[in-house]
Write an enzyme that holds these catalytic residues in place. Structure first.
Site, short mmCIF file in Angstrom:
data_model
loop_
_atom_site.label_atom_id
_atom_site.label_comp_id
_atom_site.label_asym_id
_atom_site.label_seq_id
_atom_site.Cartn_x
_atom_site.Cartn_y
_atom_site.Cartn_z
N HIS A 1 0.53 6.50 25.71
CA HIS A 1 0.32 6.13 27.24
C HIS A 1 0.37 6.77 28.18
O HIS A 1 1.19 6.78 28.88
CB HIS A 1 1.27 4.68 27.30
N GLY B 1 11.44 -0.41 26.11
CA GLY B 1 10.24 -0.86 25.05
C GLY B 1 10.26 -2.09 25.06
O GLY B 1 9.18 -2.07 25.56
N ASP C 1 3.75 -4.35 35.19
CA ASP C 1 3.28 -5.65 35.04
C ASP C 1 3.84 -6.70 34.26
O ASP C 1 4.70 -7.48 34.44
CB ASP C 1 1.78 -5.67 35.30
N ILE D 1 -3.52 -3.65 35.63
CA ILE D 1 -4.19 -3.38 34.27
C ILE D 1 -2.98 -3.17 33.37
O ILE D 1 -1.97 -2.79 33.54
CB ILE D 1 -5.39 -1.53 33.98
N HIS E 1 -4.52 3.29 28.88
CA HIS E 1 -3.57 2.88 28.79
C HIS E 1 -2.39 2.74 27.80
O HIS E 1 -1.49 3.58 27.94
CB HIS E 1 -4.02 0.12 29.08
N GLU F 1 21.44 -16.94 29.56
CA GLU F 1 21.62 -15.88 28.51
C GLU F 1 20.62 -14.81 28.03
O GLU F 1 20.99 -13.93 27.72
CB GLU F 1 20.82 -16.90 26.66
N HIS G 1 21.22 -28.49 19.05
CA HIS G 1 21.93 -27.71 19.22
C HIS G 1 22.94 -27.27 18.50
O HIS G 1 23.97 -26.05 18.40
CB HIS G 1 22.71 -29.22 20.29
#
Length: 667
Positions: free
Chosen positions: A31, A119, A160, A192, A265, A416, A478
């Site tokens: 990238h 990552g 982003d 982008i 990108h 969490e 749950h």
């Protein structure tokens, strides 16, 4: 740490762009857009502000730098190479190749200077928040007037994608609440992503969002060094809030045909476009060629050594004034346990075996925290808004707040995922043994951060209570079914499901001592009966699996169980014994540790000659066929649960003594 270079800043930044596009082109994968777009920001931060020593990447008071948008890994590899870390040009040329120091995404342990594995977007940012919490709390604990031995910043780059991930909301909201004034984030606002222009799916008012969290927000031109520098100065001047510097950038800056588009990108620029980019940037050098004056402009070895030497001198003065605190600081930063740890914890477990109570293992866990917390000042707890149910607070609990960070407990709120990734960051920083807690069912919200702790081999401790259909009336939403198996299937994750107070204490002790792997401690809501053990059995608990009850003659059938089902197995064994059967009961609180034992030990517990085996666990059944074989039987869950009192559910799903006896006799 101002740069002594007289080269133009853009010339230094272009070295990042050149190395990034060359390495990605050579590997035919990567990238280039983010490294090329953020190069100007990185140049200002790393040459003017970042406190680090390339000759000692582990220096305790270094600033932390986290590349949360880890797909742009050639940015950090370029920075580490240029500033003098043990990362050669050949390592750069080996980008994304097998066993190289430059894997596709930054990975802890592969590359000197990489602080965390990034990552999965948003988690690097959250790790950075954990590191900033650790710095603030450690400073509040150890610093004295005139002796600021803990005094560093945490910087993180993000894109982003990091902001679109939900974890960013959880984590950044908490960071604002805790007033993390030494956290400075840089948003690569290039508009982008892989799919193209983000205006089609990401139109948040990000500055307003972060102001609402309580952050200090600054907007700059990400290619204007003076604006970037002024923003960092302003960020450091704001000591009560974390800072978000919104940097408007052009992705793939310098590429005539591809900058500002998604084409740069996630794919190499291409040989022709690299030639054009070199020309556009005025970079008149060959592939992987960095001129000597550019290397000199980046090199930070001498400055870094001087900074560490200055800190060493400060620490000597601190140790003279506060010798006990200095020794304690060094112990904690070095991940060393207290000198009396083994003696005190072993004595506690031995005494516990003689004086167990009929209590839920979540209560047994709290009792452990009470004892271990008094021995271990670095124990840093927390719960995702379930402390009264998880039982994670103890008599020495003191909450960390924005105004007083000297505590030992974080109220994470219903967050969490952020909690688990923050704990990873705290662990990476060093100085603490952090644990978090939630219901076992909601480990699903934390799943990827749990995986990252295992991938990085971190001592991350997770307390999961309400461990089965035994929680009852809250129903299948749950009631965990497949979660224990999921944790066990995660490489390098130690999953403990104890059957009583003793196994709970052994699990806690193991988790604290496990510096190279995370631990998931799974506890019951309902009371569990204490089990009798002799001295050898007590020692064998730590092996993960052991013979709890044995027959007078060689066993003809083995009952295997964990947690609340161990008592059922013991009672069923007693009934089968009255019927003339030779029965062995094996408790396996941690299958991972059991698998690490010698073949002889495992054979002594589960002899191959005894093929009639029944496993009993109120979790997904399929996992246990590895222990009972295809001809054995498993009493476990094959569906989700139901909403009803626990006793009725255990009856309905076959977790009864009668069903175990019938299943054993059928074999």
């Amino acid at each position: 740490m101002p740069s002594s270079s007289t080269l133009p800043r853009r010339e230094l930044a272009n070295a990042i762009r050149a190395l990034s596009m060359d390495a990605i082109q050579k590997s035919n994968s990567g990238h280039p857009g983010a490294p090329m777009g953020m190069a100007d920001i990185a140049q200002v931060l790393w040459t003017d502000f970042l406190k680090h020593n390339p000759t000692n990447p582990e220096w305790a008071d270094r600033d932390r730098f986290i590349l949360s948008n880890g797909h742009g890994s050639m940015l950090i590899y370029s920075l580490l190479h240029l500033t003098g870390y043990d990362l050669s040009i050949d390592d750069i040329k080996s980008f994304r190749q097998l066993h190289s120091k430059t894997p596709g995404h930054p990975e802890l342990g592969y590359t000197p200077g990489v602080e965390t594995t990034t990552g999965p977007l948003g988690q690097g940012l959250t790790n950075a928040i954990g590191m900033a919490i650790a710095e603030k709390t450690l400073a509040a604990t150890f610093n004295k007037e005139g002796h600021e031995i803990v005094d560093h910043y945490t910087y993180t780059f993000l894109g982003d994608g990091c902001l679109m991930e939900g974890i960013s909301h959880e984590a950044c909201s908490l960071a604002g609440t805790l007033g993390l004034g030494k956290l400075i984030a840089f948003w690569d606002d290039n508009g982008i992503s892989i799919d193209g222009d983000v205006d089609g799916w990401f139109t948040d008012d990000t500055p307003a969002r972060f102001k609402a969290y309580g952050w200090h927000v600054i907007s700059v031109d990400g290619h204007n060094p003076e604006e970037i520098k002024a923003a960092i100065i302003a960020g450091k001047a704001e000591t009560t809030k974390p800072t978000m510097i919104c940097c408007k950038t052009i992705i793939g800056f310098g590429s005539p045909a591809k900058q500002g588009t998604h084409d740069c990108h996630g794919a190499p620029l291409g040989a022709d476009e690299i030639i054009a980019t070199r020309k556009a940037l005025g970079w008149n050098y060959g592939d992987f060629e960095i001129p000597a004056d550019v290397y000199a402009g980046w090199d930070n070895k001498e400055q870094g050594q001087a900074a560490e030497k200055s800190w060493d001198e400060k620490f000597v003065a601190y140790a003279t004034a506060y010798p006990e605190l200095a020794a304690e600081y060094k112990r904690r930063i070095s991940n060393e346990l207290p000198a009396n740890w083994e003696e005190k914890t072993s004595a506690y477990i031995t005494d516990l075996q003689a004086n167990q109570a009929n209590i839920a293992t979540r209560k047994a866990s709290q009792n452990c925290i009470e004892v271990f917390g008094a021995l271990l000042p670095e124990l840093l707890g927390g719960s995702a808004d379930l402390a009264p149910s998880n039982l994670t607070m103890w008599s020495g609990t003191k909450a960390i707040t924005a105004d007083d960070a000297s505590g030992n407990y974080i109220h994470y709120g219903v967050r969490e995922f952020a909690m688990t990734a923050i704990i990873n960051g705290i662990t990476l920083h060093r100085g603490f043994a952090p644990y978090g807690a939630t219901f076992l069912m909601f480990m699903e919200y934390s799943r990827n951060a749990l995986r990252m702790s295992a991938l990085m081999k971190l001592r991350s401790i997770q307390v999961f209570t309400h461990d089965s259909i035994g929680l009852g009336e809250d129903g299948p939403t749950h009631q965990p079914v497949e979660q224990i198996a999921s944790l066990r299937l995660t490489p390098n994750m130690n999953t403990w499901r104890p059957c009583d107070s003793v196994e709970s204490a052994v699990a806690w002790k193991f988790a604290i001592e496990s510096f190279d792997a995370p631990s998931s401690l799974i506890f019951s809501r309902q009371n569990l009966k204490p089990q009798a053990r002799d001295t050898q059995q007590l020692a064998d608990v730590a092996k993960g699996g052991y013979v709890l009850v044995d027959s007078a003659t060689p066993a003809e059938i083995i009952l295997i169980a964990t947690g609340s089902e161990v008592q059922l197995a013991v009672d069923a064994a007693a009934e089968l014994t009255t019927q003339g059967k030779a029965v062995r009961v094996v408790s396996i609180p941690c299958t991972e540790q059991f698998e690490l034992q010698s073949a002889d030990y495992k054979e002594s517990v589960l002899p191959a000659s005894v093929t009639k085996r029944v496993a009993i666990e109120a979790g997904i059944a399929d996992y246990w066929y590895k222990y009972v074989g295809l001809n054995g039987a498993v009493i476990g869950m094959t569906t989700f649960g139901e909403s009803a009192p626990a006793g009725e559910l255990f009856e309905m799903f076959g977790f009864t003594v009668n069903n175990i006896v019938e299943t054993a006799n059928a074999l």
